[in-house]
Design a protein around this motif. Structure first.
Motif, PDB file in Angstrom:
ATOM      1  N   PHE A 230     -31.757 -16.352  60.612  1.00 25.39           N
ATOM      2  CA  PHE A 230     -31.700 -17.604  59.862  1.00 25.39           C
ATOM      3  C   PHE A 230     -33.109 -17.895  59.370  1.00 25.39           C
ATOM      4  O   PHE A 230     -34.048 -17.975  60.164  1.00 25.39           O
ATOM      5  CB  PHE A 230     -31.192 -18.735  60.752  1.00 25.39           C
ATOM      6  N   ILE A 231     -33.287 -18.017  58.059  1.00 26.69           N
ATOM      7  CA  ILE A 231     -34.610 -18.205  57.462  1.00 26.69           C
ATOM      8  C   ILE A 231     -34.575 -19.373  56.476  1.00 26.69           C
ATOM      9  O   ILE A 231     -33.504 -19.770  56.015  1.00 26.69           O
ATOM     10  CB  ILE A 231     -35.099 -16.933  56.734  1.00 26.69           C
ATOM     11  N   PRO A 232     -35.742 -19.936  56.152  1.00 25.60           N
ATOM     12  CA  PRO A 232     -35.776 -21.022  55.156  1.00 25.60           C
ATOM     13  C   PRO A 232     -35.406 -20.499  53.766  1.00 25.60           C
ATOM     14  O   PRO A 232     -35.588 -19.320  53.458  1.00 25.60           O
ATOM     15  CB  PRO A 232     -37.237 -21.484  55.183  1.00 25.60           C
ATOM     16  N   LEU A 233     -34.907 -21.398  52.961  1.00 27.13           N
ATOM     17  CA  LEU A 233     -34.629 -21.088  51.556  1.00 27.13           C
ATOM     18  C   LEU A 233     -35.766 -21.630  50.719  1.00 27.13           C
ATOM     19  O   LEU A 233     -36.045 -22.828  50.732  1.00 27.13           O
ATOM     20  CB  LEU A 233     -33.310 -21.725  51.124  1.00 27.13           C
ATOM     21  N   TYR A 234     -36.464 -20.727  50.012  1.00 26.89           N
ATOM     22  CA  TYR A 234     -37.564 -21.128  49.142  1.00 26.89           C
ATOM     23  C   TYR A 234     -37.170 -20.877  47.693  1.00 26.89           C
ATOM     24  O   TYR A 234     -36.526 -19.876  47.377  1.00 26.89           O
ATOM     25  CB  TYR A 234     -38.837 -20.330  49.455  1.00 26.89           C
ATOM     26  N   ALA A 235     -37.575 -21.768  46.827  1.00 28.85           N
ATOM     27  CA  ALA A 235     -37.291 -21.579  45.406  1.00 28.85           C
ATOM     28  C   ALA A 235     -38.219 -20.522  44.838  1.00 28.85           C
ATOM     29  O   ALA A 235     -39.418 -20.518  45.108  1.00 28.85           O
ATOM     30  CB  ALA A 235     -37.473 -22.893  44.659  1.00 28.85           C
ATOM     31  N   THR A 236     -37.655 -19.617  44.070  1.00 28.65           N
ATOM     32  CA  THR A 236     -38.445 -18.623  43.350  1.00 28.65           C
ATOM     33  C   THR A 236     -37.830 -18.458  41.967  1.00 28.65           C
ATOM     34  O   THR A 236     -36.874 -19.156  41.622  1.00 28.65           O
ATOM     35  CB  THR A 236     -38.485 -17.282  44.117  1.00 28.65           C
ATOM     36  N   THR A 237     -38.358 -17.573  41.155  1.00 30.24           N
ATOM     37  CA  THR A 237     -37.797 -17.375  39.822  1.00 30.24           C
ATOM     38  C   THR A 237     -36.405 -16.776  39.929  1.00 30.24           C
ATOM     39  O   THR A 237     -36.081 -16.087  40.898  1.00 30.24           O
ATOM     40  CB  THR A 237     -38.693 -16.437  38.998  1.00 30.24           C
ATOM     41  N   GLU A 238     -35.576 -17.044  38.934  1.00 33.51           N
ATOM     42  CA  GLU A 238     -34.181 -16.605  38.987  1.00 33.51           C
ATOM     43  C   GLU A 238     -34.056 -15.096  39.104  1.00 33.51           C
ATOM     44  O   GLU A 238     -33.108 -14.577  39.688  1.00 33.51           O
ATOM     45  CB  GLU A 238     -33.442 -17.112  37.740  1.00 33.51           C
ATOM     46  N   ASN A 239     -35.028 -14.373  38.541  1.00 36.07           N
ATOM     47  CA  ASN A 239     -34.973 -12.911  38.630  1.00 36.07           C
ATOM     48  C   ASN A 239     -35.838 -12.377  39.778  1.00 36.07           C
ATOM     49  O   ASN A 239     -36.167 -11.196  39.828  1.00 36.07           O
ATOM     50  CB  ASN A 239     -35.391 -12.268  37.309  1.00 36.07           C
TER      51      ASN A 239
END
Length: 270
Positions: A230-239
């Motif tokens: 289980f890990i954090p969800l980080y925003a990154t670029t869609e690709n």
């Protein structure tokens, strides 16, 4: 240092039955991490010089200093230990560098400990329930990599409001046992952004594992095992993508899998 060498054994004898420990405290060079206790801090010691610490007080000076301020002197400082005494208790922990900080305030006052313990218990029960569901869920993805007789496959991806749940199967099809050194996760962006450190300048955001189930660390020949994270969800670029690396201890069979970030965004809720 000579005085400290003679003092520490005495402190352990006097206070060891009252010791308390937290696994890891996270510190960086661009922000301050705060530890607060009920009673005055009478001694503290850092394991190396990459970190610095000083005490402060929330009450009149006659009461002593109950707050410890921590900061790294350099980016990506090496992990070390922290030991301090407050009242009749010894507190010991590990310091790790993290950029950015997920948490900067650690409250060890008695009035907050029962609430924190209750919240931690609730969180652990919630995660245990999620992991049980993950273990019996049918395969919903298949990202795999073969490396020198080792087959790693990501079989499940789920999300919730708190992070990402992943299930992997690892099969040892070689004649040599495979000992896992560590498993790492990092989000990779295809597009550079303003960098805080060297990794971010490359579009890489390392993440810490929040909870894991790793049944065995040494996988013998012709055996398979499932691993859960289980890990954090980080925003990154869609690709962009999430890179997962299973590293072999004292070996070269490091296995990498890249999971497209689009797939994580579209994952089912657990």
């Amino acid at each position: 240092m000579k005085k400290l060498r003679y003092l520490l054994p005495f402190l352990f004898i006097s206070f060891s039955i009252y010791s308390q420990k937290t696994d890891t405290i996270y510190v960086n060079s661009s922000a301050t991490t705060y530890l607060i206790f009920d009673e005055a801090i009478t001694l503290f010691n850092l394991g190396n010089t990459d970190f610095q610490a000083q005490t402060a007080s929330t009450t009149p000076s006659s009461m002593g200093s109950q707050v410890l301020l921590l900061k790294a002197k350099i980016p990506n400082a090496k992990p070390t230990t922290l030991l301090l005494t407050h009242g009749k208790q010894i507190y010991q922990t590990y310091l790790h560098y993290q950029e950015p900080l997920n948490q900067s305030f650690y409250d060890y006052r008695t009035e907050n400990q029962s609430k924190e313990a209750h919240n931690t218990m609730d969180e652990n029960l919630r995660l245990d329930d999620k992991f049980k569901k993950l273990a019996v869920s049918p395969m919903n993805v298949s990202y795999k990599k073969m490396q020198s007789g080792m087959l790693l496959r990501c079989e499940n991806i789920y999300t919730d409001a708190n992070g990402v749940y992943l299930k992997f199967s690892l099969s040892n099809e070689s004649s040599i046992a495979y000992e896992i050194d560590n498993v790492s996760f990092s989000y990779h962006s295809r597009m550079k952004k303003k960098a805080i450190n060297r990794l971010q300048s490359l579009g890489i955001e390392e993440v810490n594992i929040l909870k894991s189930i790793e049944p065995v660390k040494i996988l013998i020949s012709q055996k398979s095992e499932n691993y859960y994270y289980f890990i954090p969800l980080y925003a990154t670029t869609e690709n962009g993508f999430l890179e997962v690396v299973f590293r072999e201890k004292n070996g070269l069979r490091n296995i990498k899998i890249a999971i497209p970030f689009k797939k994580i965004l579209k994952a089912e809720m657990l």
